[in-house]
Scaffold this active site. Structure first.
Site, short mmCIF file in Angstrom:
data_model
loop_
_atom_site.label_atom_id
_atom_site.label_comp_id
_atom_site.label_asym_id
_atom_site.label_seq_id
_atom_site.Cartn_x
_atom_site.Cartn_y
_atom_site.Cartn_z
N ARG A 36 32.63 1.63 -24.25
CA ARG A 36 32.98 2.80 -25.05
C ARG A 36 32.68 2.47 -26.50
O ARG A 36 33.34 1.64 -27.12
CB ARG A 36 34.47 3.13 -24.88
CG ARG A 36 34.96 4.31 -25.70
CD ARG A 36 34.40 5.62 -25.20
NE ARG A 36 35.14 6.75 -25.72
CZ ARG A 36 34.60 7.78 -26.39
NH1 ARG A 36 33.29 7.77 -26.63
NH2 ARG A 36 35.33 8.78 -26.78
N GLY A 37 31.67 3.10 -27.05
CA GLY A 37 31.18 2.75 -28.37
C GLY A 37 32.22 2.81 -29.47
O GLY A 37 32.31 1.91 -30.32
N ARG A 41 31.93 -1.05 -30.15
CA ARG A 41 30.53 -1.21 -30.55
C ARG A 41 30.36 -2.19 -31.70
O ARG A 41 29.43 -3.01 -31.71
CB ARG A 41 29.92 0.13 -30.96
CG ARG A 41 28.44 0.01 -31.34
CD ARG A 41 27.89 1.24 -32.05
NE ARG A 41 27.94 2.42 -31.21
CZ ARG A 41 28.81 3.41 -31.40
NH1 ARG A 41 29.70 3.35 -32.39
NH2 ARG A 41 28.80 4.45 -30.61
N GLU A 103 28.45 6.82 -15.96
CA GLU A 103 27.72 5.56 -16.00
C GLU A 103 28.31 4.58 -14.98
O GLU A 103 27.59 3.89 -14.25
CB GLU A 103 27.82 4.99 -17.42
CG GLU A 103 26.79 3.96 -17.78
CD GLU A 103 26.87 3.64 -19.27
OE1 GLU A 103 26.14 4.25 -20.05
OE2 GLU A 103 27.70 2.78 -19.65
#
Length: 432
Positions: A36-37, A41, A103
């Site tokens: 989960r960016g 990230r 995803e």
């Protein structure tokens, strides 16, 4: 190394009963990073990605969140399919992203159909929160239930995927420092990539596949309630090692651990050769490179003690002495249920004396196969060039169906043709 059992079941990310073979697939990426960016990230995932890259581990990281639409792009789906390992970083807001959940579903599909290795990483969340969709995961799903009222099957698929992946062996940060946590993950990934590097079988694998299927029928891999030793015997140059490598590639993913001990006859003739082979076997299976065996009899005891609960695939290649079998694979009870031991040798009585009655005799290639193999090596095609038919037939007769001789003769003719062309033209044409 601390690869942790964070699951509530015995599921393993390293085994699969899929009928497709990862050995024949060309993986583009070593690792696919799912995360989960907004959460990781610029911190944890960034550090993990940098560490993977520094280890020359080819890693796909999707940095395109800001351009995301409702559906996963074809390019991202392709990247997932082309990755040997998927590492899923679960953070507090992972489940709030429908993109991440889609995803995840795709990754688990690849695990089932393509033998992809999937490992969850629990970053500042407890595995039980993911498994049962509690706390932040529960809040996220309450919103999904409201938002996707007309797509409840999709929401249920997401829930099932989270439960399934959290039951796999994985990594939990807990109270450890992040650098230590990342270092352990990198070591594990590197070890798996080394273990899952398959053998190059043959440049021109003529006649191999049909023989692979025959030996696999003897192995009867689906029967996990038994341990089986299978012998492959035949003369020098007949292709026993090539066949055993092809079999190893095709079934390796179905075992917890595996080891291929090559050239045992030559290796055991060296000083402390059997001890070195025992150390190699233990280190390959247990993932410990230190030399733990210093005496061959103690080594045999240690193999039985440490491997008797593991479902392993073991190939003992080119055995020529009963002592080699006694010290490396004395009896079936040295290994866990479901284990398979493949032994290649020139000596069938050696197999029978060790109690290996399930055997496959490796015969030479037939005429058509022999001609194809010779021609591939000599002409880079499956039949002779004009003017070389008689030479090719002579080579086939002379070889007696031995792949080694056919390859040698074909390459010799190819070299001679190159030499003649160079003398005639003063240069060698590419792709000749």
């Amino acid at each position: 190394m601390a690869f942790q059992e964070v699951s509530s079941s015995s599921s393993s990310s390293l085994s699969s009963t899929s009928s497709s073979s990862s050995s024949t697939r060309q993986w583009v990426y070593d690792v696919f990073l799912s995360f989960r960016g907004e959460d990781t990230r610029n911190n944890f995932t960034a550090h993990l990605y940098d560490a993977l890259v520094r280890m020359a581990i080819n890693t796909y990281r999707d940095d395109d969140d800001l351009k995301r639409g409702e559906n996963i792009s074809p390019a991202l789906l392709k990247a997932i399919e082309e990755s040997r390992i998927s590492v899923i970083v679960f953070s507090q807001n992972y489940a709030s992203s429908s993109w991440c959940l889609d995803e995840l579903v795709k990754i688990l599909e690849c695990r089932e159909t393509m033998e992809q290795i999937v490992v969850p990483v629990f970053y500042k969340v407890d595995p039980s929160e993911v498994r049962h969709q509690r706390k932040s995961f529960g809040v996220a799903f309450a919103k999904h239930e409201e938002r996707f009222k007309d797509k409840q099957m999709m929401v249920q698929k997401w829930r099932t995927a989270l439960t399934q992946v959290s039951n796999l062996s994985g990594w939990h940060l807990g109270n450890r420092s992040e650098p230590e946590f990342i270092r352990e993950i990198i070591e594990w990934v590197n070890l798996i990539l080394v273990k899952k590097t398959y053998f190059q079988v043959a440049q021109y694998p003529v006649g191999i596949e049909s023989r692979v299927q025959k030996v696999k029928s003897l192995l009867d891999i689906e029967k996990n309630d038994r341990i089986r030793m299978v012998g492959i015997f035949g003369t020098r140059g007949i292709g026993k090692t090539t066949l055993s490598k092809a079999i190893y590639n095709s079934i390796d993913a179905q075992f917890e651990c595996s080891c291929f001990l090559e050239n045992i006859s030559e290796a055991s003739s060296q000083k402390d050769g059997l001890i070195q082979l025992q150390n190699k076997l233990l280190s390959k299976i247990l993932g410990n490179s230190s030399q733990v065996v210093d005496n061959v009899d103690r080594g045999s005891t240690l193999i039985k003690q440490r491997l008797s609960r593991l479902r392993i695939l073991l190939v003992l290649d080119d055995v020529d002495d009963s002592l080699q079998l006694e010290k490396l694979a004395g009896k079936c009870d040295w290994f866990g249920l479901g284990s398979r031991i493949i032994i290649t040798t020139r000596d069938k009585p050696l197999l029978l004396a060790h109690g290996v009655y399930s055997t496959y005799e490796m015969n030479g290639l037939d005429h058509d196969e022999s001609l194809q193999l010779f021609c591939w090596n000599a002409f880079k095609r499956d039949k002779p060039n004009d003017g070389y038919v008689e030479i090719a037939e002579d080579a086939v007769r002379h070889s007696g169906g031995l792949p080694l001789d056919l390859t040698t003769l074909g390459l010799a003719l190819k070299k001679k043709r190159y030499t003649l062309l160079e003398k005639k033209t003063g240069r060698v044409q590419k792709n000749f």
